[in-house]
Enzyme design. Structure first.
Site: not given
Length: 491
Positions: A59, A65, A68, A165, A167, A212
């Site tokens: 992803r 960023e 989450d 980065g 995932s 992710d």
């Protein structure tokens, strides 16, 4: 009768979008050639045909960023690059056998599934197979006494760039969860599988926020997803601006979350900042609050009020252990036992103010980005598109200055982007990896990519030029389009 889904597969029409359907693989599927190559490798290793195939995408996060794990929403899209598995089961012997198509780089692995143990090295990151074991252990714990001793033979391959980065590690964990869940006969509920995949990364020491894994399962072709985690997991398709094209550029600086404490340090700082603010508001359960979103709900704060609270209560740029213990009324022993994690015991200083400001302001940028995209569906506006670019630039500035997770090579890529009039930001955990850039057309994206190839990639050290130049750097800088989430195929 099932209709062709448009990607060369025929889905099981009995299941809705909320479940991973078993699809009949068709020769015109985009993934067909890769799966057939993997199938041949499977036969070579095991002397038999695979029973089913799994595909889980990487992803790219467009905006949102490091929010989450604080409970806030994100706006990623799945990319076309993916982890794929060819899977066979063995009900007579509970043995796991793993063979990677790239045998020279990834050693084969096998173990007894009735005595599954994930061993982590004292230094460096976990072995690649440990990520797969996480997924199996996640399903084992979910099923508990319903777990059946079924062996699995796995051949796998991936073209998601490693430690970039995008995932790759979470895609591998999620693929293991899906394969194991299917082998065990579980209902393949996408949200449940995403939740299992996120929680089981703890077995390799990563305190994942869930983005992710959520996009890996909830993604839909042709659109990004606004993924919310509070009060429960929810994905809403977001149509990106017409004509826009997103480009991913890999700095080729590798950073593995599980091999470093940087990521977990930020998680700990956010949890400490939440508790500090909760205590300042005299909440009796302040120790139980570890996510900014829970404090926001408890105090009925909007975004502006939250920023004001941070300004009032977190005045220092650096907090020492002594400051934390005095402010929270705890001993240093309690700090180490109840507030720090195993990989963050060494921390002596904490930047609570900076981390809190980034998270709350970034959460606001995500909401604005979605609102503008929705406005653009009703009417075209150059000003709105420019505002999307501005939000991406603000996000990157915050990640560099407040969250301190950029890298000089990422800054070079962002600066080259700015010279071309292209908005770009670090995507993923940071400290290396990739940037994501928004171009206003496919032609503009092509021109932009050519500039990066000439001014960044052609200047790489000789060993990297030798590896990536023969393919004109297409593996490391490319335009990308929203892909489907996790898929399961049979022939």
């Amino acid at each position: 009768m099932a209709l062709n889904s448009g990607n060369g597969t025929v889905p099981d029409s009995k299941l809705g979008d909320e479940h991973v359907a078993v699809q009949k693989l068709q020769p015109d599927a985009k993934i067909y050639d890769r799966l057939m190559t993997l199938s041949g490798f499977f036969k070579q290793q095991y002397g038999d045909e695979p029973e089913f195939y799994v595909r889980v995408p990487g992803r790219v996060n467009i905006i949102g960023e490091h929010v989450d794990y604080c409970g806030y929403s994100v706006l990623p899209m799945a990319v076309e690059q993916s982890i794929i598995l060819a899977v066979g089961t063995n009900k007579q012997r509970a043995q796991l056998e793993l063979h990677h198509l790239d045998e020279g780089k990834f050693q084969s692995f096998d173990c007894d599934l009735s005595d599954l143990e994930i061993k982590l090295p004292k230094t460096g990151g976990p072995g690649w197979y440990s990520y797969f074991l996480c997924g199996i252990k996640g399903i084992q714990e979910e099923l508990n006494d319903k777990w059946r001793p079924i062996g699995m033979r796995i051949a796998l391959s991936g073209n998601v760039p490693l430690a970039a980065g995008l995932s790759s590690s979470s895609a591998l964990v999620s693929a293991a969860v899906l394969a194991t869940g299917h082998a065990q006969g579980m209902p393949l509920d996408r949200k449940q599988l995403a939740s299992i995949s996120a929680s089981c990364e703890q077995y390799i020491g990563t305190h994942s926020g869930g983005m992710d894994q959520a996009i890996a399962y909830l993604a839909k072709q042709g659109c990004a997803q606004h993924i919310e985690f509070h009060p429960k997991l929810k994905g809403t398709p977001v149509t990106l601006p017409a004509g826009s094209c997103f480009v991913v550029a890999n700095s080729l600086v590798q950073k593995r979350k599980a091999a470093s404490s940087d990521y977990n340090e930020r998680v700990v700082e956010c949890r400490l900042a939440t508790r500090w603010l909760a205590k300042s508001q005299k909440l009796p359960n302040w120790k139980d609050l570890i996510r900014f979103v829970d404090l926001q709900e408890a105090c009925h704060l909007d975004n502006d009020a939250y920023v004001k609270l941070i300004d009032q209560q977190l005045k220092k740029s650096i907090y020492t252990r002594e400051d934390i213990c005095e402010g929270l009324g705890i001993t240093e022993q309690e700090l180490e036992t109840d507030f720090l994690t195993p990989s963050t015991q060494h921390m002596q200083q904490f930047k609570l103010r900076q981390r809190a400001l980034h998270v709350i302001q970034e959460a606001g940028r995500v909401v604005k980005f979605r609102q503008i995209c929705e406005q653009l569906q009703r009417r075209s506006s150059k000003q709105d598109i420019e505002q999307l670019g501005q939000l991406m630039q603000e996000s990157h500035h915050s990640l560099r200055e407040l969250y301190e997770c950029s890298h000089p090579d990422l800054e070079r890529l962002v600066a080259l982007s700015a010279k071309q009039g292209v908005s770009a930001r670090v995507t993923g955990a940071g400290w290396g990896g990739c940037i994501v850039a928004m171009c206003d057309s496919v032609k503009a994206a092509s021109d932009y990519v050519n500039v990066l190839k000439r001014e960044y990639y052609a200047q790489l050290p000789a060993h990297l030029l030798e590896r990536y130049q023969p393919n004109d750097f297409n593996e490391v800088v490319f335009a990308t389009f929203p892909s489907n989430g996790a898929e399961l195929f049979v022939q």
